[in-house]
Design a protein around this motif. Structure first.
Motif, mmCIF file in Angstrom:
data_model
loop_
_atom_site.group_PDB
_atom_site.id
_atom_site.type_symbol
_atom_site.label_atom_id
_atom_site.label_comp_id
_atom_site.label_asym_id
_atom_site.label_seq_id
_atom_site.Cartn_x
_atom_site.Cartn_y
_atom_site.Cartn_z
ATOM 1 N N ARG A 184 0.817 -1.214 0.000
ATOM 2 C CA ARG A 184 0.000 0.000 0.000
ATOM 3 C C ARG A 184 0.850 1.264 0.000
ATOM 4 O O ARG A 184 0.374 2.344 -0.300
ATOM 5 C CB ARG A 184 -0.930 -0.010 1.215
ATOM 6 N N LYS A 185 2.136 1.125 0.359
ATOM 7 C CA LYS A 185 3.003 2.295 0.430
ATOM 8 C C LYS A 185 4.180 2.221 -0.530
ATOM 9 O O LYS A 185 4.867 3.207 -0.739
ATOM 10 C CB LYS A 185 3.533 2.453 1.865
ATOM 11 N N ASN A 186 4.417 1.035 -1.101
ATOM 12 C CA ASN A 186 5.609 0.838 -1.924
ATOM 13 C C ASN A 186 5.239 0.151 -3.231
ATOM 14 O O ASN A 186 5.175 -1.073 -3.300
ATOM 15 C CB ASN A 186 6.631 -0.003 -1.152
ATOM 16 N N PRO A 187 5.001 0.907 -4.293
ATOM 17 C CA PRO A 187 4.606 0.303 -5.579
ATOM 18 C C PRO A 187 5.648 -0.645 -6.160
ATOM 19 O O PRO A 187 5.315 -1.529 -6.944
ATOM 20 C CB PRO A 187 4.417 1.529 -6.492
ATOM 21 N N ARG A 188 6.922 -0.502 -5.777
ATOM 22 C CA ARG A 188 7.976 -1.344 -6.345
ATOM 23 C C ARG A 188 7.838 -2.810 -5.929
ATOM 24 O O ARG A 188 8.424 -3.691 -6.544
ATOM 25 C CB ARG A 188 9.352 -0.827 -5.909
ATOM 26 N N VAL A 189 7.071 -3.077 -4.883
ATOM 27 C CA VAL A 189 6.899 -4.448 -4.414
ATOM 28 C C VAL A 189 5.964 -5.232 -5.320
ATOM 29 O O VAL A 189 5.954 -6.460 -5.305
ATOM 30 C CB VAL A 189 6.343 -4.427 -2.965
ATOM 31 N N GLN A 190 5.197 -4.561 -6.139
ATOM 32 C CA GLN A 190 4.089 -5.201 -6.833
ATOM 33 C C GLN A 190 4.535 -5.939 -8.103
ATOM 34 O O GLN A 190 4.138 -5.611 -9.209
ATOM 35 C CB GLN A 190 3.011 -4.156 -7.131
ATOM 36 N N SER A 191 5.386 -6.944 -7.920
ATOM 37 C CA SER A 191 5.811 -7.820 -9.015
ATOM 38 C C SER A 191 6.207 -9.159 -8.417
ATOM 39 O O SER A 191 6.563 -9.254 -7.234
ATOM 40 C CB SER A 191 6.997 -7.218 -9.773
ATOM 41 N N LEU A 192 6.151 -10.225 -9.237
ATOM 42 C CA LEU A 192 6.548 -11.539 -8.753
ATOM 43 C C LEU A 192 8.021 -11.555 -8.328
ATOM 44 O O LEU A 192 8.388 -12.217 -7.352
ATOM 45 C CB LEU A 192 6.302 -12.590 -9.838
ATOM 46 N N ILE A 193 8.860 -10.849 -9.053
ATOM 47 C CA ILE A 193 10.288 -10.817 -8.724
ATOM 48 C C ILE A 193 10.495 -10.224 -7.331
ATOM 49 O O ILE A 193 11.256 -10.753 -6.512
ATOM 50 C CB ILE A 193 11.068 -10.016 -9.784
ATOM 51 N N ALA A 194 9.798 -9.113 -7.047
ATOM 52 C CA ALA A 194 9.946 -8.472 -5.744
ATOM 53 C C ALA A 194 9.409 -9.356 -4.623
ATOM 54 O O ALA A 194 9.967 -9.404 -3.523
ATOM 55 C CB ALA A 194 9.230 -7.125 -5.744
ATOM 56 N N VAL A 195 8.330 -10.071 -4.882
ATOM 57 C CA VAL A 195 7.756 -10.967 -3.876
ATOM 58 C C VAL A 195 8.728 -12.108 -3.577
ATOM 59 O O VAL A 195 8.967 -12.449 -2.407
ATOM 60 C CB VAL A 195 6.399 -11.514 -4.355
ATOM 61 N N VAL A 196 9.287 -12.711 -4.613
ATOM 62 C CA VAL A 196 10.241 -13.796 -4.409
ATOM 63 C C VAL A 196 11.469 -13.292 -3.660
ATOM 64 O O VAL A 196 12.004 -13.981 -2.771
ATOM 65 C CB VAL A 196 10.637 -14.425 -5.757
ATOM 66 N N GLU A 197 11.917 -12.092 -3.962
ATOM 67 C CA GLU A 197 13.062 -11.516 -3.251
ATOM 68 C C GLU A 197 12.744 -11.376 -1.762
ATOM 69 O O GLU A 197 13.571 -11.703 -0.907
ATOM 70 C CB GLU A 197 13.410 -10.152 -3.839
ATOM 71 N N ALA A 198 11.537 -10.907 -1.450
ATOM 72 C CA ALA A 198 11.135 -10.769 -0.044
ATOM 73 C C ALA A 198 11.094 -12.121 0.645
ATOM 74 O O ALA A 198 11.585 -12.291 1.771
ATOM 75 C CB ALA A 198 9.771 -10.082 0.037
ATOM 76 N N PHE A 199 10.536 -13.126 -0.022
ATOM 77 C CA PHE A 199 10.468 -14.466 0.565
ATOM 78 C C PHE A 199 11.864 -15.039 0.810
ATOM 79 O O PHE A 199 12.112 -15.704 1.824
ATOM 80 C CB PHE A 199 9.676 -15.400 -0.349
ATOM 81 N N ARG A 200 12.771 -14.807 -0.106
ATOM 82 C CA ARG A 200 14.123 -15.352 0.050
ATOM 83 C C ARG A 200 14.872 -14.661 1.183
ATOM 84 O O ARG A 200 15.696 -15.284 1.870
ATOM 85 C CB ARG A 200 14.879 -15.224 -1.268
ATOM 86 N N LEU A 201 14.619 -13.385 1.399
ATOM 87 C CA LEU A 201 15.218 -12.699 2.544
ATOM 88 C C LEU A 201 14.751 -13.326 3.849
ATOM 89 O O LEU A 201 15.531 -13.523 4.784
ATOM 90 C CB LEU A 201 14.848 -11.213 2.517
ATOM 91 N N ILE A 202 13.464 -13.643 3.913
ATOM 92 C CA ILE A 202 12.902 -14.260 5.109
ATOM 93 C C ILE A 202 13.519 -15.643 5.332
ATOM 94 O O ILE A 202 13.880 -16.011 6.449
ATOM 95 C CB ILE A 202 11.372 -14.349 4.989
ATOM 96 N N ARG A 203 13.677 -16.416 4.267
ATOM 97 C CA ARG A 203 14.279 -17.745 4.372
ATOM 98 C C ARG A 203 15.724 -17.659 4.852
ATOM 99 O O ARG A 203 16.173 -18.462 5.678
ATOM 100 C CB ARG A 203 14.256 -18.455 3.021
ATOM 101 N N GLY A 204 16.453 -16.697 4.326
ATOM 102 C CA GLY A 204 17.866 -16.576 4.683
ATOM 103 C C GLY A 204 18.063 -16.334 6.166
ATOM 104 O O GLY A 204 18.931 -16.944 6.804
ATOM 105 N N ALA A 205 17.246 -15.462 6.733
ATOM 106 C CA ALA A 205 17.364 -15.178 8.163
ATOM 107 C C ALA A 205 16.984 -16.387 9.002
ATOM 108 O O ALA A 205 17.554 -16.624 10.070
ATOM 109 C CB ALA A 205 16.483 -13.985 8.527
ATOM 110 N N ALA A 206 16.033 -17.174 8.519
ATOM 111 C CA ALA A 206 15.559 -18.328 9.286
ATOM 112 C C ALA A 206 16.533 -19.494 9.268
ATOM 113 O O ALA A 206 16.367 -20.452 10.032
ATOM 114 C CB ALA A 206 14.212 -18.781 8.739
#
Length: 367
Positions: A184-206
């Protein structure tokens, strides 16, 4: 015989002035004589130790000198104790661990304290008036950057001493990633590539959990490892919605051979089937316990090859993403997830054929 010139003796002067037998003005943190001659003054060793960078409070309040008390940081820590911790878990025992044990570990591990302050700042930005929101958002970014700079080398050397703080960090990273990349605040997130990048960041920390679970089990944060063990009643609407999602996932799983592997006739991969089963298992765990962390855990437990399938826009991968987006709708009351469920559902629909869009339309969002 001329009289000796009288002057008041300094009994508390710095070592340099005493050695040179001159009067010391005792100015702190560097006396006047040492400052003029650019000599090291031992008063400096007794001065308050400050960060090599100005504190947030100095920058925001535009003070001419550095403050001993970083006021904004103290405000964020207070907000963590009084508000943020209550929103990061559903059950009170978990809230208490987050409220007290995490900052306590942060006192010995600055990277974790920076992460605590970053998440607290994002929470303040979410609830603050627009005029102050930007200030808190900038503080969150600064603290997160410092946290990453300090902790990144440690992931290559996880020890019995640092594993607890690294595990706490891994619990906070998903919150920061989802909140800082709010659709809702960051239009750059609105793509499959950006979503996968976010998921991979979460996996890396875990990943720290896989390497140090036995040590973490013996530490103060062990209750956070046990997803689903702290029970909380589920609202009736959320329960019906989760049951409907389970039915859709079971149907999708049973009909995979008939459904076809993908839009582009890519070979069917086990990761797609496993991704559905993983989401189904986590939804069942949520229904049994009411622990919302079960749903949030899906990007961590899913096979990493699933993300490659998603980037190739394979049909089953997109359907699973859509159903995960529907699952996040259950957690719409969690401030850091606002907009994420709708985004994932929209991205999947944008790439799915009409029949699958109709399938997704059959799922009713809880009210």
């Amino acid at each position: 015989m001329p009289s000796r010139r009288s002057h008041s003796k300094s009994h508390h002067g710095c070592t340099q002035c005493k050695r040179r037998q001159i009067k010391c003005d005792e100015a702190r943190p560097v006396c006047g004589s040492c400052r003029r001659k650019q000599l090291p003054c031992d008063f400096q060793s007794f001065a308050p130790q400050t960060s090599p960078h100005p504190s947030i409070a100095d920058v925001i309040l535009e003070r001419p000198g550095r403050s001993v008390l970083p006021l904004l940081d103290l405000e964020l820590l207070h907000h963590w104790h009084t508000a943020t911790a209550n929103y990061l878990a559903d059950a009170k025992p978990l809230q208490d661990v987050i409220r007290t044990a995490m900052p306590q570990e942060g006192l010995a591990n600055p990277f974790l304290m920076h992460s605590v302050l970053a998440v607290s700042a994002l929470h303040r930005a979410h609830s603050a008036p627009l005029s102050y929101g930007q200030m808190y958002a900038e503080a969150a970014t600064m603290h997160h950057s410092r946290s990453l700079a300090l902790c990144t080398p440690l992931f290559k050397n996880i020890t019995r001493q640092n594993c607890h703080a690294l595990f706490a960090l891994s619990c906070l990273v998903p919150v920061f990633v989802f909140a800082s990349r709010s659709p809702r605040k960051n239009p750059r997130v609105q793509s499959l590539i950006a979503v996968v990048e976010a998921f991979r960041l979460i996996r890396g920390a875990a990943s720290v959990v896989n390497q140090a679970r036995s040590w973490i089990e013996q530490g103060p944060l062990r209750p956070l490892l046990r997803v689903g063990q702290c029970q909380k009643p589920i609202a009736t609407a959320a329960e019906r919605y989760a049951l409907a999602l389970c039915a859709q996932l079971q149907s999708l799983d049973l009909n995979l051979p008939q459904a076809g592997p993908s839009l582009n006739s890519e070979p069917f991969t086990p990761a797609l089937n496993d991704s559905i089963k993983d989401l189904l298992d986590l939804l069942h765990l949520y229904l049994q316990s009411g622990d919302s962390r079960a749903i949030m855990a899906w990007p961590v437990v899913v096979d990493p090859s699933y993300f490659d399938c998603l980037l190739r826009k394979e049909r089953i991968a997109l359907l699973t993403l859509a159903l995960y987006g529907c699952s996040l709708q259950i957690l719409s009351g969690h401030w850091w997830l606002e907009g994420w469920g709708e985004l994932l559902l929209k991205l999947a629909r944008d790439h799915l054929p009409g029949a699958d869009k109709e399938l997704l339309n059959m799922i009713n969002v809880p009210t």
